[in-house]
Design a protein around this motif. Structure first.
Motif, PDB file in Angstrom:
ATOM      1  N   LYS A 106       4.260  34.624  41.228  1.00 56.84           N
ATOM      2  CA  LYS A 106       4.684  35.926  40.711  1.00 56.84           C
ATOM      3  C   LYS A 106       3.664  36.552  39.759  1.00 56.84           C
ATOM      4  O   LYS A 106       3.902  37.631  39.236  1.00 56.84           O
ATOM      5  N   LEU A 107       2.556  35.862  39.537  1.00 56.87           N
ATOM      6  CA  LEU A 107       1.563  36.350  38.577  1.00 56.87           C
ATOM      7  C   LEU A 107       0.367  36.992  39.264  1.00 56.87           C
ATOM      8  O   LEU A 107      -0.568  37.428  38.592  1.00 56.87           O
ATOM      9  N   GLU A 108       0.373  37.030  40.582  1.00 54.68           N
ATOM     10  CA  GLU A 108      -0.631  37.761  41.363  1.00 54.68           C
ATOM     11  C   GLU A 108      -2.066  37.414  40.974  1.00 54.68           C
ATOM     12  O   GLU A 108      -2.907  38.283  40.763  1.00 54.68           O
ATOM     13  N   GLY A 109      -2.319  36.122  40.865  1.00 54.35           N
ATOM     14  CA  GLY A 109      -3.677  35.673  40.587  1.00 54.35           C
ATOM     15  C   GLY A 109      -4.004  35.501  39.118  1.00 54.35           C
ATOM     16  O   GLY A 109      -5.021  34.897  38.784  1.00 54.35           O
ATOM     17  N   ASP A 110      -3.188  36.037  38.241  1.00 53.93           N
ATOM     18  CA  ASP A 110      -3.405  35.837  36.809  1.00 53.93           C
ATOM     19  C   ASP A 110      -2.790  34.515  36.375  1.00 53.93           C
ATOM     20  O   ASP A 110      -2.078  33.854  37.129  1.00 53.93           O
ATOM     21  N   PHE A 111      -3.058  34.111  35.157  1.00 52.89           N
ATOM     22  CA  PHE A 111      -2.425  32.922  34.593  1.00 52.89           C
ATOM     23  C   PHE A 111      -2.041  33.208  33.157  1.00 52.89           C
ATOM     24  O   PHE A 111      -2.494  34.189  32.556  1.00 52.89           O
ATOM     25  N   ILE A 112      -1.185  32.357  32.609  1.00 50.91           N
ATOM     26  CA  ILE A 112      -0.670  32.563  31.261  1.00 50.91           C
ATOM     27  C   ILE A 112      -0.735  31.252  30.498  1.00 50.91           C
ATOM     28  O   ILE A 112      -0.208  30.229  30.960  1.00 50.91           O
ATOM     29  N   THR A 113      -1.383  31.252  29.349  1.00 47.61           N
ATOM     30  CA  THR A 113      -1.258  30.110  28.443  1.00 47.61           C
ATOM     31  C   THR A 113      -0.051  30.367  27.559  1.00 47.61           C
ATOM     32  O   THR A 113       0.219  31.515  27.181  1.00 47.61           O
ATOM     33  N   ALA A 114       0.688  29.322  27.263  1.00 55.06           N
ATOM     34  CA  ALA A 114       1.904  29.497  26.469  1.00 55.06           C
ATOM     35  C   ALA A 114       2.187  28.249  25.658  1.00 55.06           C
ATOM     36  O   ALA A 114       1.812  27.138  26.052  1.00 55.06           O
ATOM     37  N   LEU A 115       2.833  28.447  24.528  1.00 54.95           N
ATOM     38  CA  LEU A 115       3.267  27.338  23.683  1.00 54.95           C
ATOM     39  C   LEU A 115       4.659  27.650  23.162  1.00 54.95           C
ATOM     40  O   LEU A 115       4.945  28.790  22.764  1.00 54.95           O
ATOM     41  N   ILE A 116       5.521  26.650  23.213  1.00 53.50           N
ATOM     42  CA  ILE A 116       6.872  26.769  22.667  1.00 53.50           C
ATOM     43  C   ILE A 116       7.032  25.697  21.598  1.00 53.50           C
ATOM     44  O   ILE A 116       6.690  24.534  21.823  1.00 53.50           O
ATOM     45  N   ALA A 117       7.543  26.085  20.438  1.00 54.81           N
ATOM     46  CA  ALA A 117       7.791  25.138  19.354  1.00 54.81           C
ATOM     47  C   ALA A 117       9.188  25.358  18.794  1.00 54.81           C
ATOM     48  O   ALA A 117       9.682  26.485  18.762  1.00 54.81           O
ATOM     49  N   VAL A 118       9.824  24.270  18.370  1.00 55.84           N
ATOM     50  CA  VAL A 118      11.142  24.347  17.749  1.00 55.84           C
ATOM     51  C   VAL A 118      11.103  23.596  16.419  1.00 55.84           C
ATOM     52  O   VAL A 118      10.771  22.404  16.382  1.00 55.84           O
ATOM     53  N   HIS A 119      11.413  24.319  15.353  1.00 58.27           N
ATOM     54  CA  HIS A 119      11.495  23.709  14.020  1.00 58.27           C
ATOM     55  C   HIS A 119      12.945  23.375  13.721  1.00 58.27           C
ATOM     56  O   HIS A 119      13.819  24.246  13.763  1.00 58.27           O
ATOM     57  N   ASP A 120      13.188  22.099  13.428  1.00 55.59           N
ATOM     58  CA  ASP A 120      14.520  21.634  13.043  1.00 55.59           C
ATOM     59  C   ASP A 120      14.482  21.346  11.543  1.00 55.59           C
ATOM     60  O   ASP A 120      13.966  20.309  11.111  1.00 55.59           O
TER      61      ASP A 120
END
Length: 214
Positions: free
Chosen positions: A59-73
């Motif tokens: 679904k990104l049509e040749g592009d890419f995405i860097t991503a980070l998810i963090a959860v602080h408890d």
């Protein structure tokens, strides 16, 4: 995004999309709301990235995405994060933190599974974490050298508990010749919560083929 979750938890979602213009903006929105939905559904960071990688495939049509998810408890005094090709956070705490980079997961949209590594580190009261895009670490100083993660860490350490995303960006701007790429920063500080220092946990998922390999 910075999201308030149940049980006094706080989530941070940060990413960087390849490409520019309206097309990249549309893919940014798609990734943003996809990741946010999984986080708000209660998934762990690694799990959210794994499923997002499958959902966004094609679904990104040749592009890419860097991503980070963090959860602080805050109650547990921990910070849990997972990355898909995105730089790890800079953490200033009573417990020294050096991120494990080996076995890092690839970005979303490159056609391979991602989100296999998840880190839970002690984040007691007074700790500071800075999440950023590589437009900041790849800014060039007057000497021609990159600011780098080490330069960013010095800025965050100097700011201490007064650090904000804007102050980090201003710190890079004041020391660099130019910022050539999009730059974003999010800073969280544990002002309340546990002061107990927990154990650090590194979790990585490997396939049978990877276990047989080098």
């Amino acid at each position: 995004n910075v999201l308030s979750l149940a049980g006094g938890q706080t989530a941070v979602v940060i990413g960087d999309v390849s490409g520019h213009g309206r097309e990249a903006l549309a893919r940014t929105a798609l990734a943003r709301y996809t990741l946010r939905a999984y986080v708000e559904a209660g998934m762990e960071p690694g799990e959210a990235l794994q499923i997002a990688g499958s959902v966004l495939a094609g679904k990104l049509e040749g592009d890419f995405i860097t991503a980070l998810i963090a959860v602080h408890d805050a109650g547990a005094g921990t910070l849990t994060y997972a990355s898909a090709g995105h730089p790890p956070p800079i953490v200033v705490s009573s417990t020294p933190f050096k991120p494990v980079l080996a076995g890092g997961a690839p970005p979303l949209g490159v056609g391979t599974a991602t989100g296999q590594r998840q880190t839970t580190l002690p984040f007691p009261r007074g700790s500071v974490a800075c999440f950023y895009t590589d437009g900041l670490s790849e800014a060039r100083m007057a000497s021609g050298r990159l600011v780098g993660a080490a330069g960013l860490e010095r800025i965050v350490r100097t700011l201490g508990r007064d650090a904000t995303g804007q102050k980090v960006i201003d710190g890079v701007t004041s020391t660099s010749r130019r910022i050539a790429d999009d730059a974003a920063a999010v800073v969280i500080t544990a002002e309340k919560g546990s002061a107990i220092v927990r154990s650090r946990v590194e979790r990585i998922e490997l396939s049978r083929a990877e276990l047989r390999g080098p």
